[in-house]
Design a protein around this motif. Sequence first.
Motif, PDB file in Angstrom:
ATOM      1  N   ALA A  66       0.836  -1.206   0.000  1.00 25.02           N
ATOM      2  CA  ALA A  66       0.000   0.000   0.000  1.00 25.02           C
ATOM      3  C   ALA A  66       0.871   1.256   0.000  1.00 25.02           C
ATOM      4  O   ALA A  66       0.606   2.226  -0.717  1.00 25.02           O
ATOM      5  N   LEU A  67       1.933   1.209   0.797  1.00 23.73           N
ATOM      6  CA  LEU A  67       2.811   2.378   0.864  1.00 23.73           C
ATOM      7  C   LEU A  67       3.452   2.634  -0.494  1.00 23.73           C
ATOM      8  O   LEU A  67       3.496   3.775  -0.984  1.00 23.73           O
ATOM      9  N   SER A  68       3.932   1.562  -1.095  1.00 23.97           N
ATOM     10  CA  SER A  68       4.594   1.712  -2.382  1.00 23.97           C
ATOM     11  C   SER A  68       3.617   2.253  -3.434  1.00 23.97           C
ATOM     12  O   SER A  68       3.995   3.076  -4.269  1.00 23.97           O
ATOM     13  N   GLN A  69       2.358   1.814  -3.353  1.00 25.81           N
ATOM     14  CA  GLN A  69       1.368   2.322  -4.309  1.00 25.81           C
ATOM     15  C   GLN A  69       1.096   3.802  -4.098  1.00 25.81           C
ATOM     16  O   GLN A  69       0.950   4.573  -5.050  1.00 25.81           O
ATOM     17  N   ARG A  70       1.082   4.195  -2.824  1.00 22.31           N
ATOM     18  CA  ARG A  70       0.865   5.630  -2.547  1.00 22.31           C
ATOM     19  C   ARG A  70       1.999   6.457  -3.122  1.00 22.31           C
ATOM     20  O   ARG A  70       1.777   7.527  -3.689  1.00 22.31           O
ATOM     21  N   ALA A 116       1.838   6.825  -6.810  1.00 18.56           N
ATOM     22  CA  ALA A 116       0.787   7.717  -7.297  1.00 18.56           C
ATOM     23  C   ALA A 116       1.159   9.192  -7.162  1.00 18.56           C
ATOM     24  O   ALA A 116       0.436  10.059  -7.661  1.00 18.56           O
ATOM     25  N   LEU A 117       2.273   9.470  -6.498  1.00 20.06           N
ATOM     26  CA  LEU A 117       2.659  10.870  -6.308  1.00 20.06           C
ATOM     27  C   LEU A 117       3.045  11.505  -7.642  1.00 20.06           C
ATOM     28  O   LEU A 117       3.592  10.821  -8.515  1.00 20.06           O
ATOM     29  N   ARG A 176       8.285   5.653 -11.983  1.00 15.52           N
ATOM     30  CA  ARG A 176       8.056   4.242 -11.691  1.00 15.52           C
ATOM     31  C   ARG A 176       8.636   3.902 -10.320  1.00 15.52           C
ATOM     32  O   ARG A 176       9.621   4.491  -9.888  1.00 15.52           O
ATOM     33  N   VAL A 177       8.024   2.932  -9.671  1.00 16.81           N
ATOM     34  CA  VAL A 177       8.500   2.492  -8.368  1.00 16.81           C
ATOM     35  C   VAL A 177       8.747   0.998  -8.450  1.00 16.81           C
ATOM     36  O   VAL A 177       7.963   0.277  -9.069  1.00 16.81           O
ATOM     37  N   GLU A 178       9.856   0.552  -7.882  1.00 21.62           N
ATOM     38  CA  GLU A 178      10.079  -0.888  -7.822  1.00 21.62           C
ATOM     39  C   GLU A 178      10.213  -1.327  -6.376  1.00 21.62           C
ATOM     40  O   GLU A 178      10.780  -0.619  -5.559  1.00 21.62           O
ATOM     41  N   ASN A 179       9.671  -2.492  -6.108  1.00 22.99           N
ATOM     42  CA  ASN A 179       9.649  -2.985  -4.736  1.00 22.99           C
ATOM     43  C   ASN A 179      10.680  -4.085  -4.573  1.00 22.99           C
ATOM     44  O   ASN A 179      10.655  -5.072  -5.312  1.00 22.99           O
ATOM     45  N   VAL A 180      11.555  -3.894  -3.636  1.00 18.27           N
ATOM     46  CA  VAL A 180      12.614  -4.869  -3.431  1.00 18.27           C
ATOM     47  C   VAL A 180      12.372  -5.608  -2.132  1.00 18.27           C
ATOM     48  O   VAL A 180      12.114  -4.993  -1.100  1.00 18.27           O
ATOM     49  N   ARG A 181      12.419  -6.888  -2.219  1.00 17.34           N
ATOM     50  CA  ARG A 181      12.428  -7.707  -1.009  1.00 17.34           C
ATOM     51  C   ARG A 181      13.803  -8.316  -0.942  1.00 17.34           C
ATOM     52  O   ARG A 181      14.259  -8.972  -1.898  1.00 17.34           O
ATOM     53  N   PHE A 182      14.500  -8.050   0.165  1.00 18.48           N
ATOM     54  CA  PHE A 182      15.849  -8.585   0.345  1.00 18.48           C
ATOM     55  C   PHE A 182      15.800  -9.478   1.556  1.00 18.48           C
ATOM     56  O   PHE A 182      15.586  -9.029   2.668  1.00 18.48           O
ATOM     57  N   ASP A 184      12.446   1.457  -4.509  1.00 20.08           N
ATOM     58  CA  ASP A 184      13.302   2.241  -5.404  1.00 20.08           C
ATOM     59  C   ASP A 184      12.407   3.167  -6.206  1.00 20.08           C
ATOM     60  O   ASP A 184      11.485   2.705  -6.878  1.00 20.08           O
ATOM     61  N   ILE A 185      12.664   4.454  -6.119  1.00 19.84           N
ATOM     62  CA  ILE A 185      11.800   5.417  -6.811  1.00 19.84           C
ATOM     63  C   ILE A 185      12.548   6.015  -7.989  1.00 19.84           C
ATOM     64  O   ILE A 185      13.678   6.492  -7.833  1.00 19.84           O
ATOM     65  N   ASN A 186      11.922   5.983  -9.138  1.00 20.59           N
ATOM     66  CA  ASN A 186      12.490   6.656 -10.304  1.00 20.59           C
ATOM     67  C   ASN A 186      11.577   7.803 -10.685  1.00 20.59           C
ATOM     68  O   ASN A 186      10.370   7.621 -10.843  1.00 20.59           O
ATOM     69  N   LEU A 187      12.171   8.975 -10.798  1.00 21.99           N
ATOM     70  CA  LEU A 187      11.378  10.180 -11.037  1.00 21.99           C
ATOM     71  C   LEU A 187      11.305  10.486 -12.527  1.00 21.99           C
ATOM     72  O   LEU A 187      12.141  10.035 -13.316  1.00 21.99           O
ATOM     73  N   LEU A 188      10.297  11.271 -12.866  1.00 24.35           N
ATOM     74  CA  LEU A 188      10.199  11.758 -14.238  1.00 24.35           C
ATOM     75  C   LEU A 188      11.330  12.741 -14.492  1.00 24.35           C
ATOM     76  O   LEU A 188      11.833  13.361 -13.559  1.00 24.35           O
ATOM     77  N   PRO A 189      11.728  12.879 -15.746  1.00 20.00           N
ATOM     78  CA  PRO A 189      12.809  13.827 -16.040  1.00 20.00           C
ATOM     79  C   PRO A 189      12.445  15.217 -15.516  1.00 20.00           C
ATOM     80  O   PRO A 189      11.285  15.631 -15.602  1.00 20.00           O
TER      81      PRO A 189
END
Lengths: 236, 853
Positions: B545-549, B552-553, B558-564, B675-680
Amino acid sequence: MPQMVELIDVSRDYGDVDVVHALRHFHLRIEQGERVAIMGPSGSGKSTLLNLVCGLDEPTTGVIKIEGIELSRLDDDARTRLRREKIGMVFQTFNLLSTLNALENVALPLRLNGLGPREAERRGRILLERVGLGSRMAHLPDALSGGERQRTAIARALIFQPPLLLADEPTGNLDSATGDDILHLLDDLHREFETTILLVTHNELAAAYCDRIVRMRDGSVLREERLLKTGAEIEQ
Amino acid sequence: MIRALSLVTRRQWDRHRLRTGLTMLGIALGVSVIFAVRTANITLLGSLRQTIEKLAGTATLQVIGGESGFPEEVLDLVRSTIGVQIAEPVIEVVAHTAFSDEASLMVIGVDTTGDQELREYQFDESRSEIGDPLVYVAQPDSILISRPFADKHGLKEEDRLPLFTSHGRKEFTIRGIFKPVGIGEVFGGQVAVMDVYSAQFVFDRGRNFDRIDLMTDPEVPIETVERRLRDQLPAGLEVTRPASRGEGIENTVAAMRQGLIITSFIALLVGLFIIFNAFSISVNQRWKEIGVLRALGVEAPNIQRMFLGEAAVIGMLGSLIGVAGGFYIAVGATEVVSGIASAVYGYASTPEPPIFRLDYALEAFAAGTLTSLVAAWLPARAAARLNPALALHNIETRQPEAVLGRPRMLAGLGLILSGLAFIRFSTPRVGLMLQFGYVVLIVLGLIIVLPMLAQWIARALRPVMAWAFGPEGLLAIDTMIKAPRRTSATVGALMIGLMFVFSTGAYIQSYQNLVMRWMDRTINSDLFVTTSEQARSRTYHFSEALSQRIAALPGVKRVENVRFTFVPFAGDTAAVITIEMDGWFDRQHHPVEEGDDRLARELLPKGEGFVIARNFSTRWGTRVGDRLRLESPTGPLERPVIGIIEDYSSEKGSVFMDRELFKTYWRDSAIDFIDINLLPGVDRAAFKSELQRMLAGEQRAFIYTNDEYKRWVMSLIDQFFTLNYMQMVVAIFVAAIGIVNTLIISVSERRREIGVIRAIGGLRGQVRKMVLLEAVAIAIVGLVVGALAGALNTYFLIRTAAVILAGFTIPFHFPATLIIISMPIVVVIALAAAWLPARHAVDLHVAEAIGYE
Ligand SMILES: Nc1ncnc2c1ncn2[C@@H]1O[C@H](COP(=O)(O)OP(=O)(O)O)[C@@H](O)[C@H]1O
Ligand SMILES: [Mg+2]
């Protein structure tokens, strides 16, 4: 002209509990150019006297003057400089630095005085030639004979051409022939540089090279003898 | 005879109290490092183990999975197994309160109705009229806390306790306060209990449990039940007794422990050198005394015994001091290893006072004493073999020392080269002890060639010293050239100490460089959100849920979710890194260094293959094309290895797979890193502060920009090596003691020489300068040989140690910067070490020094 060396009522005690009176109310005056032999049994205070004169040791009471300068008024560095420039010292055990060769040993006092190695060694070489060691300059003390070591030590003592030479039994560790050579050398140097010599010795023959003999016992003067002709002059 | 000789020895010690003390200190330091490190390790393991056992209550068996836990259905399976009397699910999370200090709190989720049969809860009497608090707590939002935690935060029953959960800040009502016994003791009493199903929800565990604690029928042997359970449960689940779980932890922290063993070993080596140093010097100085004793009719073996006896006594006293001191050091060392365990491995433990282990103390004591004897062996033999006639000679006529022969040099070089050859050509699988042998060969070789090497360097240095420092410099360096025996031992001690420092430093630096370059290549998201300031939290995770929030910002591309996480593998563990593979591949340039990059890009996102880290491949011999089988809680997962990539995430070796595949098999949707990737055009820093504002007071999360993230990883690596840094300091300290020792001896041995220099006109200042310069000369020569030895040992660490411990292949870097930086430091340390000896020299009574021998 002031006296070369003047000791006025000098005493030197060692220890607090069992006090040893190495020198007691000692008076001595040595003129410029004079040669004085100090004789006396072991423990009579001869080495103590030399140590006091060269400022390595301080008297318990009394005044010591070198060329009129009172030693106790100088700080350690000033006394050391005075010793470096005005007093040459020769010891029974030579006391050469075993890690330095003959030339480096001789040049050391100059270098300690800030002279560059080249000039210091140039002068050292001259002196070593003078004492007859021109061919052994690069040898370490270990590689030299007793007589050669003492010649090296004498060269070192004279590197500043000091007005005063102190010698503590310089022939004590040498056989008599070598000892004689050393005494001749000292005699020659005396004439050449007009050095005042204070010579501690057990050897009557050595004492005969001097102008005056001071006989000591238990830290005091037992007797003084003035020689009219020195041994060397008699020989000639 | 020995009695009489021991009198001689005692007199010597009395006369050289400082030197004897320093020698003892050398041993004491070596012993204390070993003892402290071992004590700290056992204390940490003890505290971790104790936590496990206390949490287990009276359970006789436990079912555990990897860190993800396992699905609820397992509970029914376990309960239906014949011989199982009670089986209770458990979830454990180290959470943080939303109080201002964000204190950590161990939250234990249990099924409150049944759990009392396994674990004892003693509640304070005050509220007994309400009834059983355990019944109340079955309601969501209810929690029980321990007395120490309540007192620390001034909480009472019915108060609200805010916690950061995977779903953000949540308030719980305190339904009871239990006494600090049993479960209330663990984690320093900072414990809370809640319903296991509430815990599943608030900590986003899906329908998983971490553990099942069970009690077996006393009539049935435990082994029988254990076997039955194993047969029924998937291989990914482990059935174990609480007491043996500690071993698993021991395995996990193995790399840390082995690393410390290596460095302790080197610390003792430095100690050995100090003693060797002290004894060779002592023999050298007592040359004459030995001659007299021999002349008086003391036999050679008795001379040897005299010195060995001295070594034994010094060794024993030093070891005693070392054990005592080491125990105090262990207090700090325990904190450090606990910090590493929690930062790097995610094992939270509370600081415990060190455990005194008599066997460790005895071992350290024996090691110190033995080291002392070994170190004194050669000098003692040399003393016994001394020609009495020669010994009685005047110091000045002493024979030059015969330590510089050509055969010696060749033998030393031979040893060094064979050590290097072993390192280069032997396989990493021969075992740690044998590998140590390679270093021993090299060090031995270095020690053998050292006197000659030191002399060469000193010769080369002579004109420089003369030019820079005049006659004092010359006199100082000449001592080194003319009396190699006296100084080469100190140079040796310095060499070993610096070798240790340079190689450890170079190793850490090479490793950091490598990781930095790797991160520069692969870490390319703009921002990272993590659950912990430490490497990771084993138990606390984000929800999707947090990653989805965040996704949506505005401004987020794009957001990627890492499980380590870690899964059981081949009796050890393997790291598993799961991520949305398509997105990950999009951002990597050419990640697969062995295998087919295109195939990997195609198959991994579909969950049809694994990519493994290079060190995983090295450790387990897995190659591209092999099928790799992992045991998941829902059964085995087998996929082909499509490629090998460079990765330093874990020294255990990582397996990369797609997030969906992992979620299916592990039933675990938790997230450790977002991991958050922002728009240019979106500013990282601005976005970060916005996100921080959004999460403040609501979610415990740490946000790093790309650069910050890399720095953070570097600081974790630094933390991992903290103890090594401490040991570096000890090594330098020990080497400094060696210098003080040598110079004090040097001054007392050269009393006469110093006296002569003073007599012919050397000023006090000049004598001081000379002694200080001697220290500088020792330091410089030590630096040169230390650099050489350091480079050789770095080679060892990189070729061998890193490969054994982690399977990492670290490129060799000559530690040039480190050496250059340490030069002035070492010189200053040497000068400091020379201060006291220089004062001795200056205060020398000249008339006495030259008048008497
Ligand atoms: N540093 C000292 N401490 C104690 N006593 C000393 C010291 N130096 C000399 N003495 C004592 O002083 C006396 C004179 O010694 P010294 O001058 O060496 O005699 P000499 O050189 O005539 O043989 C001796 O009794 C000696 O023991
Ligand atoms: Mg005398």
